[in-house]
Scaffold this motif. Sequence first.
Motif, PDB file in Angstrom:
ATOM      1  N   ALA A 272       0.844  -1.196   0.000  1.00 46.41           N
ATOM      2  CA  ALA A 272       0.000   0.000   0.000  1.00 46.41           C
ATOM      3  C   ALA A 272       0.879   1.246   0.000  1.00 46.41           C
ATOM      4  CB  ALA A 272      -0.914  -0.003   1.216  1.00 46.41           C
ATOM      5  N   TRP A 273       0.455   2.267  -0.746  1.00 47.36           N
ATOM      6  CA  TRP A 273       1.304   3.455  -0.893  1.00 47.36           C
ATOM      7  C   TRP A 273       1.554   4.151   0.440  1.00 47.36           C
ATOM      8  CZ3 TRP A 273      -0.158   8.344   0.563  1.00 47.36           C
ATOM      9  CH2 TRP A 273      -1.529   8.612   0.692  1.00 47.36           C
ATOM     10  N   ARG A 274       0.533   4.242   1.298  1.00 44.40           N
ATOM     11  CA  ARG A 274       0.720   4.958   2.561  1.00 44.40           C
ATOM     12  C   ARG A 274       1.668   4.195   3.489  1.00 44.40           C
ATOM     13  NH1 ARG A 274      -2.207   9.141   5.621  1.00 44.40           N
ATOM     14  NH2 ARG A 274      -1.498   8.951   7.772  1.00 44.40           N
ATOM     15  N   THR A 275       1.593   2.864   3.479  1.00 48.88           N
ATOM     16  CA  THR A 275       2.513   2.065   4.294  1.00 48.88           C
ATOM     17  C   THR A 275       3.958   2.312   3.871  1.00 48.88           C
ATOM     18  OG1 THR A 275       0.819   0.361   4.586  1.00 48.88           O
ATOM     19  CG2 THR A 275       3.108  -0.284   4.990  1.00 48.88           C
ATOM     20  N   SER A 276       4.187   2.328   2.557  1.00 50.54           N
ATOM     21  CA  SER A 276       5.549   2.567   2.055  1.00 50.54           C
ATOM     22  C   SER A 276       5.981   4.002   2.312  1.00 50.54           C
ATOM     23  CB  SER A 276       5.622   2.241   0.566  1.00 50.54           C
ATOM     24  OG  SER A 276       5.512   0.850   0.350  1.00 50.54           O
ATOM     25  N   LEU A 277       5.049   4.950   2.222  1.00 56.36           N
ATOM     26  CA  LEU A 277       5.382   6.349   2.500  1.00 56.36           C
ATOM     27  C   LEU A 277       5.798   6.518   3.952  1.00 56.36           C
ATOM     28  CD1 LEU A 277       5.432   9.328   1.569  1.00 56.36           C
ATOM     29  CD2 LEU A 277       3.028   9.479   2.300  1.00 56.36           C
ATOM     30  N   GLU A 278       5.066   5.881   4.865  1.00 57.20           N
ATOM     31  CA  GLU A 278       5.421   5.960   6.285  1.00 57.20           C
ATOM     32  C   GLU A 278       6.801   5.350   6.528  1.00 57.20           C
ATOM     33  OE1 GLU A 278       3.527   4.908  10.685  1.00 57.20           O
ATOM     34  OE2 GLU A 278       2.661   4.003   8.875  1.00 57.20           O
ATOM     35  N   HIS A 279       7.054   4.204   5.910  1.00 56.12           N
ATOM     36  CA  HIS A 279       8.360   3.567   6.048  1.00 56.12           C
ATOM     37  C   HIS A 279       9.465   4.493   5.546  1.00 56.12           C
ATOM     38  CE1 HIS A 279      11.461   0.414   5.818  1.00 56.12           C
ATOM     39  NE2 HIS A 279      11.742   0.920   4.631  1.00 56.12           N
ATOM     40  N   TYR A 280       9.245   5.108   4.401  1.00 52.95           N
ATOM     41  CA  TYR A 280      10.272   5.976   3.813  1.00 52.95           C
ATOM     42  C   TYR A 280      10.539   7.193   4.693  1.00 52.95           C
ATOM     43  CZ  TYR A 280      12.379   9.437   0.725  1.00 52.95           C
ATOM     44  OH  TYR A 280      13.192  10.393   0.202  1.00 52.95           O
ATOM     45  N   ILE A 281       9.486   7.861   5.153  1.00 52.20           N
ATOM     46  CA  ILE A 281       9.672   9.072   5.949  1.00 52.20           C
ATOM     47  C   ILE A 281      10.369   8.750   7.266  1.00 52.20           C
ATOM     48  CG2 ILE A 281       8.438  10.836   7.287  1.00 52.20           C
ATOM     49  CD1 ILE A 281       6.414  10.994   4.997  1.00 52.20           C
ATOM     50  N   LYS A 282       9.947   7.692   7.931  1.00 54.82           N
ATOM     51  CA  LYS A 282      10.471   7.396   9.268  1.00 54.82           C
ATOM     52  C   LYS A 282      11.830   6.717   9.243  1.00 54.82           C
ATOM     53  CE  LYS A 282       5.982   7.340  11.550  1.00 54.82           C
ATOM     54  NZ  LYS A 282       5.017   6.605  12.397  1.00 54.82           N
ATOM     55  N   ASN A 283      12.122   5.959   8.186  1.00 54.07           N
ATOM     56  CA  ASN A 283      13.360   5.184   8.155  1.00 54.07           C
ATOM     57  C   ASN A 283      14.426   5.745   7.234  1.00 54.07           C
ATOM     58  OD1 ASN A 283      12.729   2.639   9.849  1.00 54.07           O
ATOM     59  ND2 ASN A 283      10.948   2.869   8.531  1.00 54.07           N
ATOM     60  N   ALA A 284      14.031   6.585   6.278  1.00 60.26           N
ATOM     61  CA  ALA A 284      15.023   7.160   5.364  1.00 60.26           C
ATOM     62  C   ALA A 284      15.205   8.653   5.608  1.00 60.26           C
ATOM     63  CB  ALA A 284      14.607   6.909   3.917  1.00 60.26           C
ATOM     64  N   LEU A 285      14.129   9.424   5.526  1.00 60.33           N
ATOM     65  CA  LEU A 285      14.271  10.866   5.715  1.00 60.33           C
ATOM     66  C   LEU A 285      14.680  11.201   7.149  1.00 60.33           C
ATOM     67  CD1 LEU A 285      11.358  12.409   3.627  1.00 60.33           C
ATOM     68  CD2 LEU A 285      13.710  11.937   2.976  1.00 60.33           C
ATOM     69  N   LEU A 286      14.120  10.484   8.120  1.00 57.86           N
ATOM     70  CA  LEU A 286      14.501  10.721   9.510  1.00 57.86           C
ATOM     71  C   LEU A 286      15.985  10.436   9.701  1.00 57.86           C
ATOM     72  CD1 LEU A 286      13.760  11.403  12.416  1.00 57.86           C
ATOM     73  CD2 LEU A 286      13.139   9.010  12.745  1.00 57.86           C
ATOM     74  N   ALA A 287      16.465   9.361   9.070  1.00 61.01           N
ATOM     75  CA  ALA A 287      17.871   8.990   9.194  1.00 61.01           C
ATOM     76  C   ALA A 287      18.795  10.064   8.608  1.00 61.01           C
ATOM     77  CB  ALA A 287      18.126   7.659   8.504  1.00 61.01           C
ATOM     78  N   GLU A 288      18.287  10.806   7.602  1.00 60.48           N
ATOM     79  CA  GLU A 288      19.076  11.866   6.988  1.00 60.48           C
ATOM     80  C   GLU A 288      18.927  13.191   7.728  1.00 60.48           C
ATOM     81  OE1 GLU A 288      19.154  12.309   2.716  1.00 60.48           O
ATOM     82  OE2 GLU A 288      18.184  10.364   2.470  1.00 60.48           O
ATOM     83  N   GLY A 289      18.098  13.201   8.779  1.00 57.16           N
ATOM     84  CA  GLY A 289      17.944  14.421   9.557  1.00 57.16           C
ATOM     85  C   GLY A 289      16.967  15.416   8.969  1.00 57.16           C
ATOM     86  N   VAL A 290      16.131  14.982   8.022  1.00 62.30           N
ATOM     87  CA  VAL A 290      15.221  15.921   7.361  1.00 62.30           C
ATOM     88  C   VAL A 290      14.194  16.467   8.324  1.00 62.30           C
ATOM     89  CG1 VAL A 290      13.414  16.059   5.605  1.00 62.30           C
ATOM     90  CG2 VAL A 290      15.536  14.872   5.124  1.00 62.30           C
ATOM     91  N   GLN A 291      13.819  15.664   9.337  1.00 58.87           N
ATOM     92  CA  GLN A 291      12.756  16.112  10.239  1.00 58.87           C
ATOM     93  C   GLN A 291      13.290  16.829  11.482  1.00 58.87           C
ATOM     94  OE1 GLN A 291       9.515  13.197  10.804  1.00 58.87           O
ATOM     95  NE2 GLN A 291      10.704  11.842   9.508  1.00 58.87           N
ATOM     96  N   GLN A 292      14.572  17.024  11.559  1.00 64.10           N
ATOM     97  CA  GLN A 292      15.125  17.639  12.761  1.00 64.10           C
ATOM     98  C   GLN A 292      15.067  19.168  12.672  1.00 64.10           C
ATOM     99  OE1 GLN A 292      19.032  15.986  13.249  1.00 64.10           O
ATOM    100  NE2 GLN A 292      18.257  13.920  13.662  1.00 64.10           N
TER     101      GLN A 292
END
Length: 292
Positions: A272-292
Amino acid sequence: MKILLTGATGLLGSAIVEAAHQRSLVCNALPRPSLSLHTLSALANALQGYDVLIHAAANTNVEQCEVAPDDCYRDNFLLTELIAIAAAIAKVKMVFISSTGIYGEGQEIPYREYDSVHPPTHHHRSKMMAEQAVISQNPCNLVIRTGWLFGGAAANPKNFVARRIDEAREAMKAKGYIESNTEQRGVPCFNQDIATRILNLTSANWSGVFNCVNTGSASRFEYVRAVIELAGLPLEVRPSNAAAFQRKAKVSNNEMAVNWKMDTLGLPEMPAWRTSLEHYIKNALLAEGVQQ
């Protein structure tokens, strides 16, 4: 399986490289060929020793394609045609990345592979013509229709999700909201999910045209609202219509598709697109510091 790949640094191409390396597959990049009298022979020579060519490079600037159609057809149609001919000469299977946007405005429900295409822009017409060239050169070639790709490095200027998060942060300092289109609908597609399925289809030697999208659909408004929510930003996303966004390219309001062919053949359902979007935001963008 030994792969030669165009567009290896692009949003989808980079995910294909990563997915191939995870499987210990050889996946080498093919630089953009120059168009000349020697293009065909140079391409055919470059393909020697490979099992498959994945053509993921494209002119994706839909707006600029309306302004400079010659460049659009050169990049998306003519170059693809030459690559397809070279692949046929070298007896190498070709996989071409197309777009669900080529279906056009024919209906309001998601498109299946048997629906007719009515490309609404120069960009989408060039992709349709490229599809025809690829299949005509070898009916065993594979065409993948996908769209609304997200994923990849946050620094990529074309990273839709990261840029919406940037836009939201700026809005939080100013007007306190952002707007998004409620009229256009499509399927947000995670580049890693699409890359994995492309390699699965290729290794199983499937051919013909396949829709390849995540499960479900969303309006641009629903998509952007999900990005903001999953990023944990306290910002209102307000609905707007297509007219609020000045565009040269009259893209279809319906770019939704379903994986009818894969589902009918009994292939595994896409995430599902939303499941993958959540995974990407929390596991990839967060890891890059985008949400800090």
